[in-house]
Design a protein around this motif. Structure first.
Motif, PDB file in Angstrom:
ATOM      1  N   GLY A 143     -11.357   1.737   0.438  1.00 27.68           N
ATOM      2  CA  GLY A 143     -10.227   2.579   0.776  1.00 27.68           C
ATOM      3  C   GLY A 143     -10.410   3.206   2.135  1.00 27.68           C
ATOM      4  N   HIS A 163      -4.230   8.503   1.906  1.00 24.61           N
ATOM      5  CA  HIS A 163      -5.380   7.754   1.398  1.00 24.61           C
ATOM      6  C   HIS A 163      -4.893   6.444   0.795  1.00 24.61           C
ATOM      7  CE1 HIS A 163      -9.282   6.872  -0.352  1.00 24.61           C
ATOM      8  NE2 HIS A 163      -8.659   6.576  -1.476  1.00 24.61           N
ATOM      9  N   GLU A 173      -8.882   6.633   4.887  1.00 24.56           N
ATOM     10  CA  GLU A 173      -8.040   7.782   5.194  1.00 24.56           C
ATOM     11  C   GLU A 173      -7.391   7.550   6.553  1.00 24.56           C
ATOM     12  OE1 GLU A 173      -7.499  10.428   3.349  1.00 24.56           O
ATOM     13  OE2 GLU A 173      -8.974  10.129   1.760  1.00 24.56           O
ATOM     14  N   SER A 199      -6.214   3.100  -1.061  1.00 25.72           N
ATOM     15  CA  SER A 199      -7.404   2.672  -1.799  1.00 25.72           C
ATOM     16  C   SER A 199      -7.383   1.177  -2.059  1.00 25.72           C
ATOM     17  CB  SER A 199      -7.496   3.407  -3.145  1.00 25.72           C
ATOM     18  OG  SER A 199      -6.342   3.153  -3.928  1.00 25.72           O
ATOM     19  N   LEU A 240       1.503   4.294  -3.154  1.00 25.83           N
ATOM     20  CA  LEU A 240       0.994   5.655  -2.980  1.00 25.83           C
ATOM     21  C   LEU A 240       1.521   6.586  -4.061  1.00 25.83           C
ATOM     22  CD1 LEU A 240       1.354   6.269   0.878  1.00 25.83           C
ATOM     23  CD2 LEU A 240      -0.783   6.071  -0.394  1.00 25.83           C
ATOM     24  N   GLU A 249       0.827  -1.207   0.000  1.00 27.04           N
ATOM     25  CA  GLU A 249       0.000   0.000   0.000  1.00 27.04           C
ATOM     26  C   GLU A 249       0.860   1.255   0.000  1.00 27.04           C
ATOM     27  OE1 GLU A 249      -4.110  -1.146   2.305  1.00 27.04           O
ATOM     28  OE2 GLU A 249      -2.318  -0.875   3.532  1.00 27.04           O
ATOM     29  N   ARG A 257      -1.433  12.584  -5.369  1.00 27.78           N
ATOM     30  CA  ARG A 257      -2.868  12.287  -5.352  1.00 27.78           C
ATOM     31  C   ARG A 257      -3.341  11.758  -3.999  1.00 27.78           C
ATOM     32  NH1 ARG A 257      -3.481   7.395  -8.766  1.00 27.78           N
ATOM     33  NH2 ARG A 257      -2.902   6.397  -6.782  1.00 27.78           N
ATOM     34  N   ASP A 258      -2.520  10.966  -3.339  1.00 27.92           N
ATOM     35  CA  ASP A 258      -2.966  10.219  -2.156  1.00 27.92           C
ATOM     36  C   ASP A 258      -2.559  10.834  -0.818  1.00 27.92           C
ATOM     37  OD1 ASP A 258      -4.027   8.275  -3.881  1.00 27.92           O
ATOM     38  OD2 ASP A 258      -2.089   7.252  -4.006  1.00 27.92           O
TER      39      ASP A 258
END
Length: 354
Positions: free
Chosen positions: A94, A84, A96, A86, A68, A64, A72-73
């Protein structure tokens, strides 16, 4: 890591790092990074350090973190920095995960450095095998068994740390991205010796609390309003109640109090005031909640006509204990089942973090 990796009863995965070992491992990464003689080596080691920080603070899977896209994440500029993740866990929706202040700062500084990587979106794009080998090397460099630097051990260690801090199981489940609370409970399982030690520590802490704060709300910071000297900090509990506290501005900065940070609010029983009836009373107290009296304890049988403890239940099941005078119980005509309003001032709330 696959789902089967987490459920496998391998002996190595039952091991965890304590906070001192995590600190040693982090220092190993820092020293290794600072000792770089070539710019390319420094950039690679810094990226590995950032990956370690994310694994250590979020409890995420290695795959994960490596997947990333920072552009964006990662939300690093808001009052509540988050990462984040997903797809994995939580029915594929997903999740946060809040980021500590120091981790968010390190990430912001890295993304502002154009020499670190040509493409910021690929900051964490590294081979899993390479990452694991370097993690093992960093552990051995400070005298730790190499398997303790496994990303799965870091993930398990984060789960145990959260649960030791009284973070409810469903919240830990959500942060880790587990599909069920049962998996989280098994994932953070303890040996008999560890369980005994934790229970003993818990009981000692509860004994200390009996003479101090009796009432506790757990939740996340939802608002911080700073003034020149003090700040108002609002916590939203798991039951949806807003609890307001006033702390010094220096405490806000020193403790990194920002929206999203998990916290507990403690209120001593003598600081809780009760008002009888269904209607909300006019009061300057920042915290006011409707409740139902569930228990009244007096020392009447022992001839004590001075003080009484009244325990009232909020709508989410939270119990609030108030120590008031025996005369107040009589004057308010309090009885089991009586509707009341429980209130306390913002200056009466003690906040605890970590």
């Amino acid at each position: 890591m696959t789902a089967s990796d987490e459920t496998a009863p391998a002996q190595a995965e039952t091991r965890t790092l304590d906070e001192a070992q995590v600190a040693r491992l982090e220092q190993s990464f820092r020293s290794w990074m600072d000792a770089s003689r070539r710019r390319a080596d420094y950039a690679s080691r810094r990226r590995l350090w950032l990956i370690f920080l994310l694994l250590r603070s979020t409890g995420a899977r290695l795959g994960e973190v490596l997947g990333l896209d920072p552009t964006r994440d990662l939300d690093l500029d808001s009052e509540r920095p988050t990462a984040h993740f997903s797809g994995a866990g939580n029915n594929g929706e997903g999740r946060e995960v809040p980021l500590p202040t120091d981790v968010a700062r390190a990430l912001r500084e890295a993304l502002a450095d154009p020499t670190l990587t040509p493409d910021a979106a690929k900051l964490f794009d590294m081979d899993q095998g390479h990452v694991r080998r370097k993690f093992y090397e960093r552990a051995e460099a400070v005298g730790l068994p190499k398997e303790l630097a496994s990303p799965s051990v870091l993930r398990r260690s984060r789960a145990r740390q959260l649960m030791r801090q009284d973070v409810p199981l469903p919240v830990v489940q959500r942060l880790l991205g587990h599909s069920s609370a049962d998996l989280t409970a098994a994932f953070s399982d303890y040996s008999d010796l560890e369980a005994g030690t934790i229970v003993e520590a818990y009981l000692k802490r509860e004994e200390r609390r009996k003479s101090s704060a009796r009432n506790r709300f757990f939740g996340a910071v939802s608002k911080v309003v700073s003034g020149p000297v003090v700040a108002s900090v609002e916590i939203t509990s798991l039951g949806g109640f807003k609890v307001t506290s006033v702390v010094t501005r220096e405490s806000v900065e020193r403790l990194g109090i920002t929206p999203g940070v998990l916290a507990t609010a403690d209120i001593k029983a003598p600081w809780v005031q009760l008002s009888a009836g269904d209607h909300e009373p006019l009061s300057s107290a920042a915290n006011r909640y409707p409740a139902i009296v569930r228990r009244i304890l007096t020392g009447e049988e022992q001839g004590d006509h001075v003080a009484a403890e009244v325990v009232a239940e909020l709508s989410d099941g939270t119990m609030l204990a108030a120590v008031i005078t025996f005369e107040s119980v009589r004057r308010l005509d309090l009885a089991i089942g009586s509707p009341v309003w429980a209130s306390f001032g913002a200056f009466s709330v003690i906040l605890n973090f970590g």
